[in-house]
Motif scaffolding. Structure first.
Motif, PDB file in Angstrom:
ATOM      1  N   GLN A   9      53.858  30.988  44.479  1.00 41.91           N
ATOM      2  CA  GLN A   9      53.680  32.172  45.603  1.00 41.91           C
ATOM      3  C   GLN A   9      52.602  31.481  46.811  1.00 41.91           C
ATOM      4  O   GLN A   9      52.153  29.969  46.733  1.00 41.91           O
ATOM      5  N   LEU A  10      52.540  31.207  47.387  1.00 37.95           N
ATOM      6  CA  LEU A  10      52.497  30.578  49.254  1.00 37.95           C
ATOM      7  C   LEU A  10      51.764  31.786  50.120  1.00 37.95           C
ATOM      8  O   LEU A  10      51.471  33.071  50.278  1.00 37.95           O
ATOM      9  N   LYS A  11      50.674  31.394  51.024  1.00 29.12           N
ATOM     10  CA  LYS A  11      49.750  31.916  51.380  1.00 29.12           C
ATOM     11  C   LYS A  11      49.369  31.241  52.883  1.00 29.12           C
ATOM     12  O   LYS A  11      49.320  30.023  52.997  1.00 29.12           O
ATOM     13  N   MET A  12      50.196  31.485  54.423  1.00 28.03           N
ATOM     14  CA  MET A  12      49.967  30.829  55.412  1.00 28.03           C
ATOM     15  C   MET A  12      49.141  31.754  55.833  1.00 28.03           C
ATOM     16  O   MET A  12      48.759  33.087  56.272  1.00 28.03           O
ATOM     17  N   TYR A  13      47.471  30.971  57.216  1.00 27.70           N
ATOM     18  CA  TYR A  13      47.111  31.398  57.361  1.00 27.70           C
ATOM     19  C   TYR A  13      46.582  30.983  59.010  1.00 27.70           C
ATOM     20  O   TYR A  13      47.262  28.887  59.321  1.00 27.70           O
ATOM     21  N   THR A  14      47.214  31.532  59.903  1.00 31.27           N
ATOM     22  CA  THR A  14      46.782  30.648  61.340  1.00 31.27           C
ATOM     23  C   THR A  14      45.359  31.190  61.304  1.00 31.27           C
ATOM     24  O   THR A  14      44.694  31.576  60.999  1.00 31.27           O
ATOM     25  N   ASP A  15      44.693  31.239  62.891  1.00 25.90           N
ATOM     26  CA  ASP A  15      43.635  31.353  63.605  1.00 25.90           C
ATOM     27  C   ASP A  15      43.297  32.975  62.487  1.00 25.90           C
ATOM     28  O   ASP A  15      42.201  32.645  62.581  1.00 25.90           O
ATOM     29  N   THR A  16      44.048  34.045  62.889  1.00 30.05           N
ATOM     30  CA  THR A  16      43.359  35.553  62.349  1.00 30.05           C
ATOM     31  C   THR A  16      44.083  35.821  61.404  1.00 30.05           C
ATOM     32  O   THR A  16      44.321  36.632  61.223  1.00 30.05           O
TER      33      THR A  16
END
Length: 156
Positions: free
Chosen positions: A68-75
């Motif tokens: 499981q991966l999570k990717m966050y940008t600024d928002t």
């Protein structure tokens, strides 16, 4: 006398300039620390904690066949889950924000299986323990007690 005054001024300038460099370095270190304590990036699930009375009572690593991966940008946030033995798709996409120790994710859409969950509940609120290269998102019960956490490490 003039030589002494001249030398005194030179020493004073050197001391003041060294002090100025130290302040700039402190500012750079502080700014770097803030950047490292950001969710922005890619994270991989490593394991889970179970809590009882707000204390970890059990921990376990993820199954090696499960990712499981999570990717966050600024928002924005997007997560995906892969299980070799399961043909169903699991992913979600939406917005997020965090303020210190609270992470809020509002999902806009997801895979067919996840969309059923999103149709019932779009907003997910977690307690957040954020470190430079790892974090725990902690599920709380209706009384604010810790139930379990997903534990992630930074991969990018």
């Amino acid at each position: 006398m003039k030589l002494k005054l001249f030398l005194f001024n030179i020493v004073l300038l050197l001391v003041l300039s060294c002090n100025h460099i130290t302040k700039d370095e402190d500012t750079t270190v502080a700014n770097t620390s803030k950047k490292l304590n950001s969710l922005k990036g890619t994270w991989e699930l490593t394991g889970f904690y179970n809590y009882k009375d707000d204390v970890v009572v059990d921990s376990f690593d993820r199954n090696p066949e499960f990712r499981q991966l999570k990717m966050y940008t600024d928002t924005k946030v997007m997560w995906c889950k892969h299980r070799a033995a399961d043909s169903s798709e699991w992913f979600g996409y939406g917005t997020y924000n965090y303020d210190g120790d609270k992470l809020t994710e509002v999902l806009d859409f997801g895979s067919e299986v996840m969309q059923e969950v999103i149709d019932e509940k779009k907003k997910f609120i977690f307690e957040l323990d954020l470190y430079p290269n790892k974090f725990q998102q902690i599920e709380l019960d209706e009384f604010g007690n810790r139930i379990y956490s997903e534990n992630y490490v930074r991969v990018e």
